[in-house]
Motif scaffolding. Structure first.
Motif, PDB file in Angstrom:
ATOM      1  N   GLY A 117       4.128  -0.968   3.875  1.00  0.00           N
ATOM      2  CA  GLY A 117       3.554   0.381   3.253  1.00  0.00           C
ATOM      3  C   GLY A 117       4.790   1.153   3.001  1.00  0.00           C
ATOM      4  N   THR A 118       4.480   1.986   2.016  1.00  0.00           N
ATOM      5  CA  THR A 118       5.302   2.943   1.640  1.00  0.00           C
ATOM      6  C   THR A 118       5.106   4.341   1.527  1.00  0.00           C
ATOM      7  N   ALA A 119       5.806   5.334   1.932  1.00  0.00           N
ATOM      8  CA  ALA A 119       5.429   6.800   2.114  1.00  0.00           C
ATOM      9  C   ALA A 119       6.638   7.665   1.696  1.00  0.00           C
ATOM     10  N   SER A 120       6.282   8.725   1.387  1.00  0.00           N
ATOM     11  CA  SER A 120       7.422   9.813   1.292  1.00  0.00           C
ATOM     12  C   SER A 120       7.485  10.428   2.534  1.00  0.00           C
ATOM     13  N   ALA A 121       8.602  11.334   2.735  1.00  0.00           N
ATOM     14  CA  ALA A 121       8.907  12.150   3.921  1.00  0.00           C
ATOM     15  C   ALA A 121       8.154  13.532   3.903  1.00  0.00           C
ATOM     16  N   ILE A 126       0.906  -1.267  -0.092  1.00  0.00           N
ATOM     17  CA  ILE A 126       0.017   0.161  -0.072  1.00  0.00           C
ATOM     18  C   ILE A 126       1.028   1.230   0.071  1.00  0.00           C
ATOM     19  N   ALA A 127       0.595   2.275  -0.938  1.00  0.00           N
ATOM     20  CA  ALA A 127       1.249   3.491  -0.834  1.00  0.00           C
ATOM     21  C   ALA A 127       0.451   4.089  -0.028  1.00  0.00           C
ATOM     22  N   ILE A 128       1.047   4.567   1.093  1.00  0.00           N
ATOM     23  CA  ILE A 128       0.448   5.517   2.257  1.00  0.00           C
ATOM     24  C   ILE A 128      -0.039   6.553   1.933  1.00  0.00           C
ATOM     25  N   ASP A 129       0.823   7.348   1.299  1.00  0.00           N
ATOM     26  CA  ASP A 129       0.308   8.928   1.190  1.00  0.00           C
ATOM     27  C   ASP A 129       0.290   9.004  -0.556  1.00  0.00           C
ATOM     28  N   ALA A 130      -0.573   8.058  -0.917  1.00  0.00           N
ATOM     29  CA  ALA A 130      -0.782   8.569  -2.564  1.00  0.00           C
ATOM     30  C   ALA A 130      -1.689   9.781  -2.548  1.00  0.00           C
ATOM     31  N   VAL A 131      -2.638   9.891  -1.672  1.00  0.00           N
ATOM     32  CA  VAL A 131      -3.192  11.054  -1.502  1.00  0.00           C
ATOM     33  C   VAL A 131      -2.695  11.570  -0.164  1.00  0.00           C
ATOM     34  N   PRO A 132      -1.976  12.673  -0.359  1.00  0.00           N
ATOM     35  CA  PRO A 132      -1.507  13.187   0.953  1.00  0.00           C
ATOM     36  C   PRO A 132      -2.103  14.259   1.817  1.00  0.00           C
ATOM     37  N   THR A 133      -3.198  13.666   2.398  1.00  0.00           N
ATOM     38  CA  THR A 133      -4.197  14.402   3.311  1.00  0.00           C
ATOM     39  C   THR A 133      -4.183  13.514   4.638  1.00  0.00           C
ATOM     40  N   PRO A 134      -4.409  14.328   5.757  1.00  0.00           N
ATOM     41  CA  PRO A 134      -4.557  13.218   7.135  1.00  0.00           C
ATOM     42  C   PRO A 134      -5.492  12.104   6.902  1.00  0.00           C
ATOM     43  N   ALA A 135      -6.692  12.495   6.221  1.00  0.00           N
ATOM     44  CA  ALA A 135      -7.863  11.388   6.208  1.00  0.00           C
ATOM     45  C   ALA A 135      -7.357  10.318   5.748  1.00  0.00           C
ATOM     46  N   VAL A 140       3.139  15.699   6.663  1.00  0.00           N
ATOM     47  CA  VAL A 140       1.757  15.218   7.108  1.00  0.00           C
ATOM     48  C   VAL A 140       2.048  13.628   7.228  1.00  0.00           C
ATOM     49  N   SER A 141       2.767  13.069   6.363  1.00  0.00           N
ATOM     50  CA  SER A 141       2.864  11.732   6.289  1.00  0.00           C
ATOM     51  C   SER A 141       3.583  11.116   7.604  1.00  0.00           C
ATOM     52  N   ILE A 142       4.883  11.893   7.936  1.00  0.00           N
ATOM     53  CA  ILE A 142       5.662  11.807   9.187  1.00  0.00           C
ATOM     54  C   ILE A 142       4.562  11.659  10.443  1.00  0.00           C
ATOM     55  N   GLU A 143       3.956  12.751  10.539  1.00  0.00           N
ATOM     56  CA  GLU A 143       3.062  13.138  11.409  1.00  0.00           C
ATOM     57  C   GLU A 143       2.157  12.077  11.770  1.00  0.00           C
ATOM     58  N   ARG A 144       1.354  11.473  10.985  1.00  0.00           N
ATOM     59  CA  ARG A 144       0.354  10.593  10.908  1.00  0.00           C
ATOM     60  C   ARG A 144       0.959   9.259  11.175  1.00  0.00           C
ATOM     61  N   ILE A 145       1.866   8.778  10.385  1.00  0.00           N
ATOM     62  CA  ILE A 145       2.449   7.531  10.711  1.00  0.00           C
ATOM     63  C   ILE A 145       3.061   7.575  11.917  1.00  0.00           C
ATOM     64  N   GLY A 146       3.710   8.453  12.698  1.00  0.00           N
ATOM     65  CA  GLY A 146       4.296   8.656  14.064  1.00  0.00           C
ATOM     66  C   GLY A 146       3.141   8.300  14.934  1.00  0.00           C
ATOM     67  N   ALA A 147       2.017   9.027  14.747  1.00  0.00           N
ATOM     68  CA  ALA A 147       0.976   8.745  15.700  1.00  0.00           C
ATOM     69  C   ALA A 147       0.348   7.592  15.565  1.00  0.00           C
ATOM     70  N   TRP A 148       0.178   6.904  14.412  1.00  0.00           N
ATOM     71  CA  TRP A 148      -0.310   5.601  14.261  1.00  0.00           C
ATOM     72  C   TRP A 148       0.547   4.715  14.963  1.00  0.00           C
ATOM     73  N   THR A 149       1.969   4.725  14.749  1.00  0.00           N
ATOM     74  CA  THR A 149       2.836   3.603  15.416  1.00  0.00           C
ATOM     75  C   THR A 149       2.684   3.489  17.009  1.00  0.00           C
ATOM     76  N   LYS A 150       2.441   4.570  17.581  1.00  0.00           N
ATOM     77  CA  LYS A 150       2.289   4.501  18.658  1.00  0.00           C
ATOM     78  C   LYS A 150       1.322   3.810  19.634  1.00  0.00           C
ATOM     79  N   THR A 151       0.213   3.282  18.735  1.00  0.00           N
ATOM     80  CA  THR A 151      -0.891   2.477  19.341  1.00  0.00           C
ATOM     81  C   THR A 151      -0.827   1.172  18.587  1.00  0.00           C
ATOM     82  N   LEU A 152       0.082   0.968  17.808  1.00  0.00           N
ATOM     83  CA  LEU A 152      -0.037  -0.312  16.814  1.00  0.00           C
ATOM     84  C   LEU A 152      -0.057  -1.654  17.678  1.00  0.00           C
TER      85      LEU A 152
END
Length: 410
Positions: A371-375, A341-350, A378-390
């Motif tokens: 998953g793949t993403a670019s730096a 999955i390309a995580i930030d193919a559409v680079p919006t938080p939602a 918004v991608s770094i912020e959302r991925i960082g928050a997601w990993t905390k509760t994974l």
């Protein structure tokens, strides 16, 4: 009659007054100006044609090189470097730096190729006479800290990965992970690409993302090796992105030294070596763009074979549905992975949050998902928050190498 009477009545010895004639030139002033201008242009053109100085008009510095005295000759029989570059077909300009103040000191002369702009430093005097080195802008990067020298091999561009006995870069530079735990529960891996160009965004990804997130560096940037070294110091494992030809090349150009389907295998291999030399310490390679190249078997097969030969893994970012990388890697029995999955193919938080939810579902269904993403910030912020509760949701975040090995064993 009047004229004859006047002549008869005129006093003897006196001539009739005559009109003065004006001196007339055979040309006008404008014609003279045009001739002078023409002579000037002919003279200038002749000078430009027959002058043998191809750098005429460019600034030059003449350098006087001191003849060695008797003491110098007795202690040093090496040939002087004053004749460096005599066989070169290109004329060179010279500029000096660090001029010596005393006899016997070394002098460094920077030779600048007038046509290509290439710079070479030549050290004159002392024990270094006659030796030259490439300027810092084009010099290969130094070996990074924490790199095993046994896993390096010298190439024309610098040091590149190599296998030493049972040691392979994929195993040595893989990040630490609890692989026993990873074998028993669903795992996800995330690869953040496009790093190395832009120190700010690269540093942001290095410092804000968990160590288990793998970082992929492009070979470009002023010093990608230094940033990669910093990433490894923060316990991230790193991959090297290899620019490959997309379908809309050259309108969409990955960058210098891109691997192209129009080049021969030897030409692409030479370009690959340039990329491999840009940094050290990476566990594997991944494509940077390259939908056409990665789907072209005659072009892609030699790259996969070379990566396997050098003990590297290969990760396909999943952007090309026609990729032949899985079959090529399978034939070489090398570690391989593919993006799901390309995580930030559409680079919006939602949309990023929605993609991360899909990544979780894929991990639960298949046991492993990448998953793949670019730096992007918004991608770094959302991925960082997601990993905390994974972990609370029963899924383990692992480095990419761990996910690749689990995929191979399953």
């Amino acid at each position: 009659m009047t004229e004859t009477a006047d002549d008869l009545s005129a006093p003897l010895g006196r001539d009739k007054p005559r009109r003065k004639r004006r001196l007339r030139l055979p040309f006008t002033a404008m014609q003279l100006l045009a001739v002078l201008l023409g002579l000037f242009l002919v003279t200038f053109a002749g000078f430009a044609i027959f002058n043998k100085d191809p750098l005429g008009g460019e600034p030059m510095t003449r350098l006087a090189i001191r003849e060695p005295n008797a003491a110098d000759k007795a202690g040093d029989d090496k040939p002087a470097a004053a004749g460096h570059g005599q066989d070169s077909k290109q004329e060179s300009k010279q500029e000096t730096k660090d001029a010596p103040k005393q006899a016997g000191e070394q002098k460094t002369v920077t030779m600048i190729d007038g046509s290509t702009g290439m710079r070479h430093d030549v050290v004159i005097g002392g024990d270094a006479a006659g030796k030259s080195e490439t300027a810092a802008a084009s010099a290969p990067p130094p070996v990074m800290a924490g790199i095993d020298p046994k896993l390096l091999e010298k190439s024309r561009y610098g040091m590149i990965p190599a296998v030493s006995g049972d040691l392979k870069p994929f195993n040595v530079y893989a990040a630490d992970a609890d692989r026993a735990k990873a074998a028993k529960m669903p795992v996800v891996a995330i690869l953040i690409g496009g790093l190395g160009v832009g120190a700010a965004k690269t540093t942001d990804a290095i410092m804000r993302l968990p160590a288990a997130v793998t970082l992929a560096f492009t070979p470009y940037g002023s010093d990608p090796g230094k940033l990669a070294e910093r990433a490894r110091a923060q316990r991230h494992e790193i991959f090297l992105q290899i620019p490959m030809e997309p379908y809309d090349f050259p309108d969409n150009d990955p960058g210098p030294q891109t691997l192209l389907t129009s080049l021969s295998a030897d030409q692409n291999m030479d370009r690959l070596y340039w990329h491999l030399s840009r940094m050290q310490g990476y566990a594997g390679l991944t494509n940077f763009m390259g939908a056409r190249f990665i789907a072209t078997e005659p072009a892609m097969q030699p790259i996969i074979r070379e990566a396997a030969k050098r003990g590297l893994g290969f990760f396909d970012d999943g952007s090309s549905p026609r990729s032949i990388a899985p079959q090529a890697a399978g034939s070489q029995a090398m570690p391989f992975g593919k993006g799901d999955i390309a995580i930030d193919a559409v680079p919006t938080p939602a949309e990023i949050d929605r993609a991360l939810t899909k990544l979780e579902a894929a991990a639960r269904e298949r046991g492993v998902a990448v998953g793949t993403a670019s730096a992007l910030p918004v991608s770094i912020e959302r991925i960082g928050a997601w990993t905390k509760t994974l972990g609370d949701r029963g899924i383990l975040l692992v480095p990419l190498t761990t996910a690749m090995l689990k995929s191979k064993s399953s």
